[in-house]
Scaffold this motif. Structure first.
Motif, PDB file in Angstrom:
ATOM      1  N   GLY A   1      70.732  55.079-137.697  1.00  0.00           N
ATOM      2  CA  GLY A   1      69.271  54.937-137.566  1.00  0.00           C
ATOM      3  C   GLY A   1      68.630  54.551-138.876  1.00  0.00           C
ATOM      4  N   LEU A   2      69.017  53.387-139.382  1.00  0.00           N
ATOM      5  CA  LEU A   2      68.594  53.022-140.734  1.00  0.00           C
ATOM      6  C   LEU A   2      67.273  52.254-140.728  1.00  0.00           C
ATOM      7  CD1 LEU A   2      72.117  52.035-142.106  1.00  0.00           C
ATOM      8  CD2 LEU A   2      71.057  54.293-141.954  1.00  0.00           C
ATOM      9  N   GLY A   3      66.361  52.688-139.890  1.00  0.00           N
ATOM     10  CA  GLY A   3      65.066  52.022-139.824  1.00  0.00           C
ATOM     11  C   GLY A   3      64.072  52.885-139.092  1.00  0.00           C
ATOM     12  N   ASN A   4      62.833  52.425-139.073  1.00  0.00           N
ATOM     13  CA  ASN A   4      61.752  53.196-138.478  1.00  0.00           C
ATOM     14  C   ASN A   4      61.396  52.769-137.072  1.00  0.00           C
ATOM     15  OD1 ASN A   4      60.301  55.233-140.253  1.00  0.00           O
ATOM     16  ND2 ASN A   4      60.736  53.573-141.681  1.00  0.00           N
ATOM     17  N   GLY A   5      61.272  51.473-136.872  1.00  0.00           N
ATOM     18  CA  GLY A   5      60.778  51.017-135.575  1.00  0.00           C
ATOM     19  C   GLY A   5      61.016  49.528-135.415  1.00  0.00           C
ATOM     20  N   GLY A   6      59.983  48.834-135.001  1.00  0.00           N
ATOM     21  CA  GLY A   6      60.107  47.424-134.618  1.00  0.00           C
ATOM     22  C   GLY A   6      60.690  46.528-135.702  1.00  0.00           C
ATOM     23  N   LEU A   7      60.269  46.769-136.932  1.00  0.00           N
ATOM     24  CA  LEU A   7      60.711  45.903-138.018  1.00  0.00           C
ATOM     25  C   LEU A   7      62.229  46.001-138.221  1.00  0.00           C
ATOM     26  CD1 LEU A   7      58.974  45.678-141.455  1.00  0.00           C
ATOM     27  CD2 LEU A   7      61.303  46.537-141.340  1.00  0.00           C
ATOM     28  N   GLY A   8      62.748  47.223-138.153  1.00  0.00           N
ATOM     29  CA  GLY A   8      64.181  47.432-138.339  1.00  0.00           C
ATOM     30  C   GLY A   8      64.997  46.947-137.150  1.00  0.00           C
ATOM     31  N   ARG A   9      64.459  47.149-135.959  1.00  0.00           N
ATOM     32  CA  ARG A   9      65.185  46.678-134.768  1.00  0.00           C
ATOM     33  C   ARG A   9      65.153  45.148-134.701  1.00  0.00           C
ATOM     34  NH1 ARG A   9      69.724  46.994-132.107  1.00  0.00           N
ATOM     35  NH2 ARG A   9      69.556  44.837-131.525  1.00  0.00           N
ATOM     36  N   LEU A  10      64.058  44.548-135.118  1.00  0.00           N
ATOM     37  CA  LEU A  10      64.024  43.090-135.140  1.00  0.00           C
ATOM     38  C   LEU A  10      65.136  42.554-136.029  1.00  0.00           C
ATOM     39  CD1 LEU A  10      62.409  40.492-134.270  1.00  0.00           C
ATOM     40  CD2 LEU A  10      61.454  40.571-136.585  1.00  0.00           C
TER      41      LEU A  10
END
Ligand code: GPK
Length: 834
Positions: free
Chosen positions: A130-139
């Motif tokens: 889970g190396l991100g917060n939300g949309g930006l990381g999943r993009l």
């Protein structure tokens, strides 16, 4: 200390690239051999963990074979590479993906089940990074998947945080954050390369290397160093041989950091203090989404990522190339928001100070190399850093930024003589109330391309946030509408729907050519298809209900409409507006239990930044309303509310396939794009939404008849305030709204406690920053329209099918093609099978 062991990670073409076997027997042999030699155990004594780990490395082996051929093909072609720099990646679980991409799903199932192991058990042992917060990381993760699938030579660079995004639980309805120690049991998917470190400097001073010009070359003598240790994970393409990598950096203290003497003296804490300090740089992901966070450690993280990655990129360049002027022909660096923007002064520093390139030439190389994606319009998300901090932490970079600014402002003054307002607004340095470096301005000045992430967002960027830059350099500004990978978010998340789609389209070609979904259009009014389409949704809802019952105890009705709002908690996204609607429905049912309403399950999921009090209170309100509603026999069978904790990619894959209604209700002009909206539409959810972000493009494609629109548009939202917006007047004039707010402030959801949610109600009755009350009536009426539409089952199903059929555009493959054509100018490199 040596910079690194100069280990060259390239694989040259040669006879030593191995071939993995192609039969189920070969595969089983590989598994047994890995169990024995990698795990050191035998089949008789293997645990489920041994089985999982062995399967993972065996799949990884298969990808290594493709990776080796990919690197060899890249070596021979010497193409232009995309280097994606991102502080966040939300990769999702790897096991099921890699089973699919290596075509070993069926074999594995047979082998595992013959030994009494279920695939579900194996899947639960797979930990999502889970190396991100939300949309930006999943993009970022979707783009990596699509680049590999389209055979684009690419490397993703990021940070290997020891702790990813926190684990969310609730206590008394309040979010509690627990650390996410995602590698606790090891990570079988990564390759560590501890012998390939880079040294990163901080603090210290600069001095002239020859002459006194700030244009360099100058010497930076850092007073602190840490080492960046890389590891990489393989990023396979679907239906192709290409395997790219994502390379993640981890901070390590230098070898001399352990204080043996202190340890000997029993001062165990002090003995490792220095190590802990250095390694804190990659210790934890900052859990903030869309807010700027001015912390020294965060800035160190950003520079750490940038410094390690650029050194790597340059080494890869030099492996096949000599002439610096060719650098932009071989390298394009995409900056994922402002987090990695220090890469601009860092490349200048490396070229000017370490490689003796003169300033003007270096600047031309730098500008041609970088491209910048902006993901927001929210002013509080635009990063700035205090000049004083930059001067202290990165003295040479600050000099370089000053010089870039000097030249930029000089040229600006030539084009617009004496326009002080323009100079002040575009300067890389903000003067008031404190001198700060504006990272977005630095990004725009230092890049050849700037893009927003949906049509509306790109237009508003050019008209508002970056207006003066857009008039200065109109040719720099682009739009690239976001997308999502159909492999993960349809094929893996929703196998039932995928089979149904493939059966009707005559194969699974749609997985790499998502426009083929248009072929479903012919079946949108077909009764047999609609029946099967509903069956798929129902079975998915049964799965979701089982999960909800197991994890929260809330019992869901798979026949009810599944209404989902899944995303980060943020005021602009307006979870509060959704709560106001839920309470509206609750009030109506309480007043008239005989009222015929559509049975509905409202599913919430999402995390809030730990320090974001307003969002956390809304979250608590959601839980309180859920509690009250679910325990009120008067509304049982009509309304259920469930908050599924710990939303992440894995949870999204579970919830998205069961959704009937997709809530995309941000205040128009605030959501840059959204990507959950795309995942849901692709899975046949019908959207209720505002004209915001990519909702507009979804509606344009699926058709106004298949989309529930409400609320202010962006222009109206911006002018509402100017024409004297008064939240209070909506309360005064709308009895139903009044009853809702009175219920919340009157303690209906807090056992009579009138203080519990007072600040939520006060803030919405006062300023109401995101116009919740202004959009309330339009939203609730629109929800009534949704209910009438739901009652016509056949028509609803047709709408659902059309949403899927017409959403092919939202594949991240299309997004990557747009980047390739409009910004990157890169060509695919095919990797041969042999
Ligand atoms: C935007 F500015 C930011 C941020 O800090 N984090 C983040 O996830 C999101 N985003 C936008 O909010 C979404 O609208 C968008 O779809 C996503 O980035 C990807 O572009």
């Amino acid at each position: 200390e040596a910079d690194s062991l100069a280990f060259v990670p390239e694989i040259k073409p040669g006879p030593n690239i191995r071939r993995v076997g192609t039969t189920v027997e070969d595969f089983e042999q590989n598994l047994l051999s890995n169990l024995y030699f990698q795990r050191g155990t035998t089949i008789e004594s293997a645990s489920a963990g041994d089985a999982y780990h062995t399967l993972a490395v065996t799949l990884r082996d298969r990808l290594v074979d493709r990776y080796a051929r990919t690197v060899a093909a890249h070596y021979e072609t010497n193409p232009r590479f995309v280097y994606y720099l991102s502080a966040e990646y939300m990769l999702g679980r790897q096991l099921n993906q890699n089973l699919l991409y290596t075509g070993t799903e069926q074999w594995t199932r047979e082998i595992a089940e013959a030994r009494g192991l279920s695939m579900e058990t194996l899947a639960t042992l797979d930990v999502e990074p889970g190396l991100g917060n939300g949309g930006l990381g999943r993009l970022a993760a979707c783009l990596l998947d699509s680049m590999a699938t389209l055979d684009i030579p690419a490397v993703g660079y990021g940070i290997r945080y020891d702790y990813g995004i926190f684990k969310q639980t609730f206590q008394n309805g309040e979010q509690v954050e627990r650390p996410d120690d995602w590698t606790f049991y090891g990570n079988p998917w990564e390759f560590a390369a501890p012998d390939d470190q880079h040294v990163v400097g901080f603090y210290g001073k600069t001095e002239s290397a020859n002459g006194d010009s700030m244009a360099g070359p100058r010497r930076w003598i850092p007073s602190e160093t840490v080492r960046g240790e890389p590891s990489h994970m393989l990023v396979p393409g679907y239906g192709t041989q290409t395997v790219n990598i994502v390379r993640l950096w981890r901070a390590r203290a230098s070898r001399q950091s352990f204080d043996l003497a202190r340890f000997g003296a029993g001062q165990y804490g002090e003995a490792v203090q220095h190590i802990a300090l250095s390694e804190s740089i990659s210790k934890v992901l900052y859990p903030d989404d869309s807010t700027e966070l001015g912390r020294e450690l965060r800035l160190k993280q950003q520079y750490f990522l940038v410094s390690c990655s650029l050194r790597d990129i340059i080494r890869r360049f030099q492996f096949r190339n000599r002439d610096w002027d060719a650098f932009p022909d071989k390298v394009v660096i995409q900056l994922n928001d402002t987090h990695p923007v220090l890469a601009i002064p860092e490349l200048m520093r490396l070229l000017v100070d370490e490689h003796q390139v003169d300033w003007d030439r270096a600047w031309s190389i730098t500008q041609r190399t970088f491209a910048y994606t902006c993901h927001t319009l929210l002013p509080e998300a635009l990063e700035t850093w205090p000049v004083a901090l930059m001067e202290r932490l990165l003295p040479r970079h600050m000099e370089i930024i000053y010089l870039i600014n000097h030249v930029f402002l000089r040229d600006l003054d030539m084009r617009h003589p004496g326009d002080l307002r323009l100079m002040r607004d575009l300067s890389l340095i903000q003067e008031e109330p404190e001198r700060r470096v504006r990272m977005a301005n630095l990004a725009v000045v230092g890049s050849h391309a700037v893009n927003g992430v949906a049509e509306l967002h790109s237009r508003l960027l050019a008209e508002t946030t970056l207006r003066d830059f857009a008039s200065l350099w109109p040719e720099k500004f682009h739009n690239v509408t976001n997308g999502v990978t159909p492999r993960r978010f349809v094929r893996l998340a929703n196998p039932r729907l995928s089979s149904l789609i493939s059966a009707h389209l005559g194969g699974d070609g749609w997985l790499t050519d998502l426009d083929q979904l248009a072929g479903l259009e012919a079946f949108a009014d077909d009764n047999a298809m609609r029946e099967r389409w509903r069956d798929v949704k129902r079975l998915n809802k049964v799965d979701l209900a089982a999960y909800a019952a197991r994890t929260t105890g809330v019992v869901l009705d798979p026949q009810a409409m599944c209404d989902v709002m899944i995303k980060r908690f943020h005021e602009y996204k307006r979870q509060l507006l959704k709560v106001l609607h839920v309470v509206t429905l609750y009030n109506r049912l309480r007043d008239d239990p005989a009222a015929t309403v559509v049975p509905r399950t409202v599913v919430f999921a999402g995390k809030a930044a730990p320090g974001y009090r307003a969002a956390k209170l809304v979250m608590k309100l959601v839980n309180a309303v859920a509690d009250t509603v679910n325990n009120d026999p008067r509304v049982a069978g009509a309304l259920r509310v469930v908050f599924l904790p710990d939303y992440n990619v894995t949870r999204a894959e579970l919830i998205v396939p069961s959704a009937d209604l997709s809530e995309q209700i941000s205040l128009a002009g605030k959501e840059a794009s959204g990507t959950g909206n795309m995942k849901l539409a692709l899975n046949g959810a019908v959207t209720i939404g505002t004209l915001d972000g990519a909702n507009i493009e979804i509606r344009d494609r699926v058709g106004a008849d298949n989309f529930f629109l409400f609320g202010y548009n962006a222009e109206q939202a911006m002018s509402a305030r100017r024409s004297g917006y008064s939240a209070r007047s909506f309360y005064d004039q709308d009895p139903e709204l009044r009853a809702v707010l009175d219920a919340i402030s009157g303690g209906v959801f807090s056992s009579g406690d009138r203080d519990a949610f007072a600040s939520v109600v006060d803030s919405v009755l006062g300023w109401d920053e995101y116009l919740c009350l202004g959009d309330y009536r339009s939203y609730v009426d629109c929800q009534d329209t949704v209910e009438r539409a739901w009652q016509d089952r056949e028509r609803w199903t047709s709408m659902s099918i059309r949403n899927t059929a017409r959403s092919g555009f939202f594949s991240s493959d299309r997004t990557v093609r747009d980047y390739c054509r409009g910004i990157w100018n890169v060509e695919p490199v095919r990797v041969p099978e042999e």
